[in-house]
Design a protein around this motif. Structure first.
Motif, mmCIF file in Angstrom:
data_model
loop_
_atom_site.group_PDB
_atom_site.id
_atom_site.type_symbol
_atom_site.label_atom_id
_atom_site.label_comp_id
_atom_site.label_asym_id
_atom_site.label_seq_id
_atom_site.Cartn_x
_atom_site.Cartn_y
_atom_site.Cartn_z
ATOM 1 N N LYS A 65 0.836 -1.202 0.000
ATOM 2 C CA LYS A 65 0.000 0.000 0.000
ATOM 3 C C LYS A 65 0.874 1.256 0.000
ATOM 4 N N PHE A 66 1.926 1.224 0.820
ATOM 5 C CA PHE A 66 2.899 2.322 0.861
ATOM 6 C C PHE A 66 3.545 2.507 -0.517
ATOM 7 N N THR A 67 3.918 1.399 -1.143
ATOM 8 C CA THR A 67 4.546 1.439 -2.468
ATOM 9 C C THR A 67 3.601 2.032 -3.505
ATOM 10 N N ARG A 68 2.351 1.607 -3.488
ATOM 11 C CA ARG A 68 1.363 2.129 -4.431
ATOM 12 C C ARG A 68 1.204 3.636 -4.286
ATOM 13 N N LYS A 69 1.142 4.122 -3.047
ATOM 14 C CA LYS A 69 0.899 5.545 -2.810
ATOM 15 C C LYS A 69 2.039 6.400 -3.354
ATOM 16 N N PHE A 75 4.197 9.318 -10.313
ATOM 17 C CA PHE A 75 3.566 9.289 -11.641
ATOM 18 C C PHE A 75 2.875 10.619 -11.932
ATOM 19 N N LYS A 76 2.162 11.131 -10.949
ATOM 20 C CA LYS A 76 1.454 12.409 -11.092
ATOM 21 C C LYS A 76 2.422 13.546 -11.373
ATOM 22 N N THR A 105 6.393 -4.253 -9.743
ATOM 23 C CA THR A 105 6.168 -3.997 -11.164
ATOM 24 C C THR A 105 4.685 -4.064 -11.506
ATOM 25 N N ILE A 106 3.985 -5.037 -10.966
ATOM 26 C CA ILE A 106 2.547 -5.173 -11.203
ATOM 27 C C ILE A 106 1.795 -3.950 -10.682
ATOM 28 N N ILE A 107 2.146 -3.498 -9.483
ATOM 29 C CA ILE A 107 1.508 -2.310 -8.913
ATOM 30 C C ILE A 107 1.774 -1.092 -9.792
ATOM 31 N N ALA A 108 3.026 -0.911 -10.203
ATOM 32 C CA ALA A 108 3.383 0.245 -11.040
ATOM 33 C C ALA A 108 2.579 0.252 -12.341
ATOM 34 N N LYS A 109 2.445 -0.885 -12.978
ATOM 35 C CA LYS A 109 1.695 -0.974 -14.235
ATOM 36 C C LYS A 109 0.215 -0.676 -14.017
ATOM 37 N N SER A 110 -0.332 -1.076 -12.867
ATOM 38 C CA SER A 110 -1.741 -0.806 -12.593
ATOM 39 C C SER A 110 -2.006 0.683 -12.391
ATOM 40 N N ILE A 111 -0.971 1.420 -11.994
ATOM 41 C CA ILE A 111 -1.088 2.871 -11.802
ATOM 42 C C ILE A 111 -1.083 3.605 -13.135
ATOM 43 N N GLY A 112 -0.361 3.069 -14.108
ATOM 44 C CA GLY A 112 -0.222 3.732 -15.403
ATOM 45 C C GLY A 112 1.201 3.751 -15.921
ATOM 46 N N TRP A 113 2.171 3.372 -15.072
ATOM 47 C CA TRP A 113 3.546 3.254 -15.547
ATOM 48 C C TRP A 113 3.624 2.169 -16.615
#
Length: 267
Positions: A65-69, A75-76, A105-113
């Protein structure tokens, strides 16, 4: 863009075209507009390292969760075409075996990276092993890869237009560094005075190979300031964030000592 006016934090140290920001990278309002061309960072690994402020021993789900945030925030703040170089473990076994690099990597791709590639960093310091699992038996042998990853991600498009910007990579380095296995030693905690430093060679290669001289380099976990020290040495503008005041002071001190040939001194 006036970088200083883009920073909403009250605690900013400006050193020529370098900015040290003492604040929390999880704050989505930390910067007003997108400004980042290249991010180079090594976030906390959540393996119980004794940081001065950050809790490095939370549950794996909380760590994700910390990584996603923080990945969402970076990204923004990244321009279209901006790139992210993320130094993380391949995996970990403390507190349960986890595929850290793959999960991030999976989390980053789900964000838009967008995913581009992964560099394998071989630190070349394989220590004497004792945790073999089942010795000389197929029962439960342990496999340990003494490497780390540098995951390469980007926003919108990988190819960037030159637009009168300057590359400063030399021929031999270009040939050598486009090989995706990098071998160089890690950094000494004792020498640097930080519990988890990475060596200057890591940001040096990322900056010279993947950035223009006119780019803004960013590190959201500035720590001992390695990314910024190397960015200054290579003539780039840079911004670094850390939540801990002592690490901001350490980064400032390293800039003073290690790039004194560029700056007469930092006050």
């Amino acid at each position: 863009m006036d970088l200083k006016s883009n920073i909403k934090s009250k605690e900013i140290t400006q050193i020529n075209n370098t900015y040290l920001v003492r604040d929390n990278i999880l704050k989505s309002s930390l910067f007003r507009d997108a400004f980042i061309d290249i991010t180079i960072t090594s976030p906390p690994y959540n393996v119980g390292i004794d940081y001065a402020t950050h809790d490095d021993e939370i549950s794996y789900s909380e760590y994700m969760k910390f990584t996603r945030k923080w990945l969402q925030n970076v990204f923004k703040w990244t321009k279209d075409g901006g790139r992210l170089f993320l130094n993380v473990p391949l995996d970990k076994n403390k507190g349960g075996r986890q595929s850290v690099g793959a999960d991030i990597t999976i989390i980053a791709k789900s964000i838009g990276w967008q995913y581009f590639s992964t560099i394998i960093w071989n630190e070349g310091n394989i220590s004497r092993r004792t945790a073999w699992g089942s010795w000389l038996s197929a029962t439960a042998p342990h496999v340990i890869a003494p490497v780390e990853l540098i995951i390469i991600l980007y926003k919108t498009e990988w190819k960037r237009e030159k637009n009168n910007r300057t590359s400063d990579i030399e021929r031999d380095d270009f040939i050598k560094w486009t090989n995706g296995v990098w071998t160089f030693n890690g950094e000494s905690k004792k020498r640097i005075g930080h519990p988890a430093p990475f060596p200057r060679e890591l940001p040096k290669r990322c900056i010279k190979l993947f950035s223009f001289k006119e780019d803004v380099i960013f590190d959201p976990f500035v720590g001992s300031g390695t990314t910024l020290v190397e960015a200054i040495s290579l003539g780039r503008t840079s911004v670094g964030v850390d939540i801990d005041q002592d690490y901001i002071a350490l980064a400032k001190d390293r800039i003073n000592k290690e790039v004194s040939d560029i700056f007469e001194g930092v006050v």
